[in-house]
Design a protein around this motif. Structure first.
Motif, short mmCIF file in Angstrom:
data_model
loop_
_atom_site.label_atom_id
_atom_site.label_comp_id
_atom_site.label_asym_id
_atom_site.label_seq_id
_atom_site.Cartn_x
_atom_site.Cartn_y
_atom_site.Cartn_z
N GLU A 278 0.54 7.41 1.63
CA GLU A 278 -0.51 8.25 2.22
C GLU A 278 -1.85 7.52 2.23
OE1 GLU A 278 1.03 12.76 1.18
OE2 GLU A 278 -0.09 11.67 -0.36
N ARG A 279 -2.16 6.86 1.14
CA ARG A 279 -3.43 6.13 1.04
C ARG A 279 -3.41 4.93 1.97
NH1 ARG A 279 -4.05 7.79 -4.83
NH2 ARG A 279 -4.80 9.90 -4.50
N LEU A 280 -2.28 4.25 2.06
CA LEU A 280 -2.15 3.11 2.97
C LEU A 280 -2.32 3.57 4.42
CD1 LEU A 280 -1.55 0.07 3.20
CD2 LEU A 280 0.88 0.67 3.32
N SER A 281 -1.73 4.69 4.74
CA SER A 281 -1.86 5.26 6.08
C SER A 281 -3.33 5.58 6.39
CB SER A 281 -1.00 6.52 6.21
OG SER A 281 -1.15 7.11 7.47
N GLU B 14 -5.83 1.26 -5.55
CA GLU B 14 -5.75 -0.19 -5.71
C GLU B 14 -4.46 -0.75 -5.11
OE1 GLU B 14 -8.26 -0.60 -9.92
OE2 GLU B 14 -6.08 -0.32 -9.97
N SER B 15 -3.37 -0.03 -5.30
CA SER B 15 -2.08 -0.45 -4.75
C SER B 15 -2.12 -0.49 -3.23
CB SER B 15 -0.96 0.49 -5.21
OG SER B 15 -0.79 0.42 -6.61
N ALA B 16 -2.67 0.56 -2.62
CA ALA B 16 -2.76 0.63 -1.16
C ALA B 16 -3.65 -0.50 -0.63
CB ALA B 16 -3.29 1.99 -0.72
N GLN B 17 -4.77 -0.73 -1.27
CA GLN B 17 -5.67 -1.81 -0.85
C GLN B 17 -4.97 -3.17 -0.98
OE1 GLN B 17 -8.70 -1.99 0.52
NE2 GLN B 17 -9.00 0.21 0.56
N THR C 267 2.44 8.81 -2.50
CA THR C 267 1.00 8.77 -2.77
C THR C 267 0.38 7.49 -2.22
OG1 THR C 267 1.32 10.08 -4.77
CG2 THR C 267 -0.75 8.86 -4.60
N ILE C 268 1.00 6.37 -2.51
CA ILE C 268 0.48 5.09 -2.04
C ILE C 268 0.60 4.98 -0.52
CG2 ILE C 268 0.88 2.59 -2.11
CD1 ILE C 268 1.52 3.10 -5.17
N LEU D 161 -0.51 -7.75 3.36
CA LEU D 161 0.25 -7.68 4.63
C LEU D 161 -0.63 -7.87 5.85
CD1 LEU D 161 2.75 -4.76 3.87
CD2 LEU D 161 3.04 -7.23 3.50
N GLY D 162 -1.94 -8.11 5.64
CA GLY D 162 -2.84 -8.34 6.76
C GLY D 162 -3.04 -7.12 7.63
N LEU D 163 -3.11 -5.95 7.02
CA LEU D 163 -3.22 -4.70 7.77
C LEU D 163 -4.65 -4.22 7.96
CD1 LEU D 163 -0.26 -2.79 6.06
CD2 LEU D 163 -0.23 -4.07 8.20
#
Length: 175
Positions: free
Chosen positions: A19-22, A163-166, A16-17, A172-174
Protein backbone atom coordinates in the motif's frame (compact mmCIF):
# COMPACT_ATOMS: atom_id res chain seq x y z
CA UNK A 1 5.23 -2.52 -17.95
CA UNK A 2 6.39 -3.26 -14.45
CA UNK A 3 5.07 -6.06 -12.27
CA UNK A 4 6.23 -5.85 -8.65
CA UNK A 5 5.76 -9.31 -7.13
CA UNK A 6 5.88 -9.01 -3.32
CA UNK A 7 5.87 -12.22 -1.32
CA UNK A 8 6.78 -13.52 2.12
CA UNK A 9 5.30 -15.29 5.13
CA UNK A 10 2.05 -14.21 6.77
CA UNK A 11 2.47 -11.05 8.87
CA UNK A 12 5.68 -10.01 7.10
CA UNK A 13 4.02 -6.75 6.02
CA UNK A 14 3.18 -7.49 2.39
CA UNK A 15 -0.09 -5.56 2.21
CA UNK A 16 1.06 -2.66 4.40
CA UNK A 17 4.28 -2.18 2.45
CA UNK A 18 2.56 -2.69 -0.90
CA UNK A 19 0.00 0.00 0.00
CA UNK A 20 2.79 2.41 0.88
CA UNK A 21 4.72 1.48 -2.27
CA UNK A 22 1.59 2.09 -4.33
CA UNK A 23 1.13 5.50 -2.69
CA UNK A 24 4.65 6.69 -3.45
CA UNK A 25 4.89 5.24 -6.97
CA UNK A 26 1.32 5.52 -8.24
CA UNK A 27 1.42 1.85 -9.27
CA UNK A 28 -1.93 0.13 -8.56
CA UNK A 29 -2.03 -2.62 -5.95
CA UNK A 30 -3.63 -6.01 -6.58
CA UNK A 31 -3.28 -7.88 -3.31
CA UNK A 32 -3.77 -11.54 -2.54
CA UNK A 33 -7.01 -11.19 -0.61
CA UNK A 34 -8.97 -9.47 -3.35
CA UNK A 35 -9.37 -12.74 -5.26
CA UNK A 36 -9.29 -15.07 -2.25
CA UNK A 37 -12.10 -13.16 -0.57
CA UNK A 38 -14.36 -13.27 -3.64
CA UNK A 39 -14.03 -17.05 -3.86
CA UNK A 40 -14.34 -17.48 -0.08
CA UNK A 41 -17.60 -15.48 -0.13
CA UNK A 42 -19.00 -17.90 -2.69
CA UNK A 43 -17.54 -21.19 -1.41
CA UNK A 44 -16.90 -20.51 2.28
CA UNK A 45 -14.88 -23.26 3.93
CA UNK A 46 -14.33 -24.89 0.53
CA UNK A 47 -11.95 -22.13 -0.63
CA UNK A 48 -9.06 -24.57 -1.02
CA UNK A 49 -11.19 -26.87 -3.19
CA UNK A 50 -11.97 -23.93 -5.48
CA UNK A 51 -8.56 -22.28 -5.71
CA UNK A 52 -8.60 -22.72 -9.47
CA UNK A 53 -11.13 -19.88 -9.56
CA UNK A 54 -8.81 -17.68 -7.44
CA UNK A 55 -6.01 -18.23 -9.93
CA UNK A 56 -8.23 -17.72 -12.98
CA UNK A 57 -9.37 -14.37 -11.58
CA UNK A 58 -5.74 -13.38 -11.02
CA UNK A 59 -4.76 -14.35 -14.58
CA UNK A 60 -7.62 -12.27 -15.98
CA UNK A 61 -6.49 -9.24 -13.98
CA UNK A 62 -2.87 -9.74 -15.11
CA UNK A 63 -4.00 -10.05 -18.72
CA UNK A 64 -6.30 -7.02 -18.56
CA UNK A 65 -3.62 -4.84 -16.99
CA UNK A 66 -1.12 -5.93 -19.64
CA UNK A 67 -3.54 -5.13 -22.46
CA UNK A 68 -4.05 -1.70 -20.93
CA UNK A 69 -0.33 -1.19 -20.24
CA UNK A 70 -0.92 -0.88 -16.51
CA UNK A 71 1.94 -1.49 -14.10
CA UNK A 72 0.96 -3.63 -11.12
CA UNK A 73 2.00 -4.46 -7.56
CA UNK A 74 0.93 -7.96 -6.52
CA UNK A 75 1.19 -9.59 -3.07
CA UNK A 76 1.02 -13.25 -2.20
CA UNK A 77 2.35 -15.92 0.18
CA UNK A 78 4.57 -18.62 -1.30
CA UNK A 79 3.91 -21.78 0.70
CA UNK A 80 6.78 -23.96 -0.42
CA UNK A 81 6.99 -26.94 -2.76
CA UNK A 82 3.21 -27.38 -2.85
CA UNK A 83 2.96 -23.93 -4.49
CA UNK A 84 5.87 -24.35 -6.90
CA UNK A 85 3.88 -25.30 -10.00
CA UNK A 86 1.27 -22.57 -9.58
CA UNK A 87 3.96 -19.95 -8.99
CA UNK A 88 5.80 -21.07 -12.11
CA UNK A 89 2.48 -20.68 -13.94
CA UNK A 90 2.04 -17.16 -12.48
CA UNK A 91 5.51 -16.23 -13.72
CA UNK A 92 4.87 -17.76 -17.13
CA UNK A 93 1.60 -15.84 -17.54
CA UNK A 94 3.11 -12.58 -16.29
CA UNK A 95 6.00 -12.94 -18.74
CA UNK A 96 3.62 -13.98 -21.54
CA UNK A 97 1.65 -10.78 -20.99
CA UNK A 98 4.81 -8.71 -21.44
CA UNK A 99 5.51 -7.51 -17.91
CA UNK A 100 8.98 -6.92 -16.52
CA UNK A 101 8.84 -8.78 -13.18
CA UNK A 102 10.68 -7.64 -10.06
CA UNK A 103 10.49 -10.04 -7.14
CA UNK A 104 10.56 -8.67 -3.60
CA UNK A 105 10.82 -11.09 -0.70
CA UNK A 106 9.79 -9.74 2.69
CA UNK A 107 11.31 -11.46 5.70
CA UNK A 108 11.05 -10.94 9.44
CA UNK A 109 12.09 -12.73 12.60
CA UNK A 110 9.87 -15.56 13.80
CA UNK A 111 9.15 -13.63 16.99
CA UNK A 112 8.02 -10.55 15.06
CA UNK A 113 5.76 -12.63 12.79
CA UNK A 114 4.17 -14.35 15.79
CA UNK A 115 3.64 -11.03 17.57
CA UNK A 116 2.22 -9.29 14.49
CA UNK A 117 -0.28 -12.00 13.62
CA UNK A 118 -2.83 -10.71 16.12
CA UNK A 119 -2.71 -7.11 14.82
CA UNK A 120 -6.17 -5.64 14.36
CA UNK A 121 -5.44 -4.73 10.72
CA UNK A 122 -5.27 -8.44 9.81
CA UNK A 123 -8.92 -9.02 10.71
CA UNK A 124 -10.26 -6.82 7.90
CA UNK A 125 -9.20 -9.37 5.28
CA UNK A 126 -9.82 -12.42 7.46
CA UNK A 127 -6.10 -13.16 7.58
CA UNK A 128 -4.42 -15.59 9.93
CA UNK A 129 -4.67 -14.22 13.47
CA UNK A 130 -3.86 -17.26 15.60
CA UNK A 131 -0.43 -17.15 17.27
CA UNK A 132 -0.40 -20.93 17.82
CA UNK A 133 -0.93 -21.61 14.12
CA UNK A 134 1.70 -19.01 13.28
CA UNK A 135 4.24 -20.64 15.60
CA UNK A 136 3.88 -23.85 13.61
CA UNK A 137 4.13 -22.02 10.27
CA UNK A 138 7.32 -20.15 11.13
CA UNK A 139 9.25 -23.14 12.42
CA UNK A 140 11.02 -23.12 9.04
CA UNK A 141 10.97 -19.68 7.41
CA UNK A 142 12.89 -20.93 4.36
CA UNK A 143 9.61 -22.48 3.14
CA UNK A 144 8.39 -18.98 2.25
CA UNK A 145 11.34 -18.21 -0.08
CA UNK A 146 10.83 -18.88 -3.77
CA UNK A 147 13.96 -20.86 -4.68
CA UNK A 148 13.76 -20.40 -8.45
CA UNK A 149 13.72 -16.57 -8.69
CA UNK A 150 16.14 -13.78 -7.81
CA UNK A 151 14.55 -11.44 -5.31
CA UNK A 152 15.24 -8.16 -3.60
CA UNK A 153 15.14 -9.15 0.09
CA UNK A 154 13.74 -6.75 2.68
CA UNK A 155 13.82 -7.58 6.40
CA UNK A 156 10.75 -5.96 7.94
CA UNK A 157 12.09 -6.59 11.43
CA UNK A 158 14.80 -4.05 10.63
CA UNK A 159 12.85 -1.47 8.60
CA UNK A 160 9.50 0.22 9.13
CA UNK A 161 6.83 -0.13 6.47
CA UNK A 162 7.63 3.37 5.13
CA UNK A 163 11.35 2.65 5.08
CA UNK A 164 10.72 -0.69 3.35
CA UNK A 165 8.56 0.92 0.66
CA UNK A 166 11.12 3.67 0.06
CA UNK A 167 13.94 1.09 -0.13
CA UNK A 168 12.02 -1.06 -2.62
CA UNK A 169 11.11 1.94 -4.78
CA UNK A 170 14.71 3.12 -4.82
CA UNK A 171 16.22 -0.33 -5.49
CA UNK A 172 13.77 -1.04 -8.32
CA UNK A 173 14.08 2.44 -9.85
CA UNK A 174 10.40 3.26 -9.32
CA UNK A 175 10.80 6.84 -8.09
Amino acid sequence: MKFIFIYGPPASGKLTIAERLSNITGIPLFHNHLTRDIVKEIYGDKLDDNYTLVNELRYKVFEYCAKNETDLIFTVVYGGREDESIFKEYISKINEYGFEISFVELTASSDDLINRVENESRKKYKKLTDQHVMKNLVSDLSVFSIPFVDSLKVNTSELTADESAQYIAKQLGLL
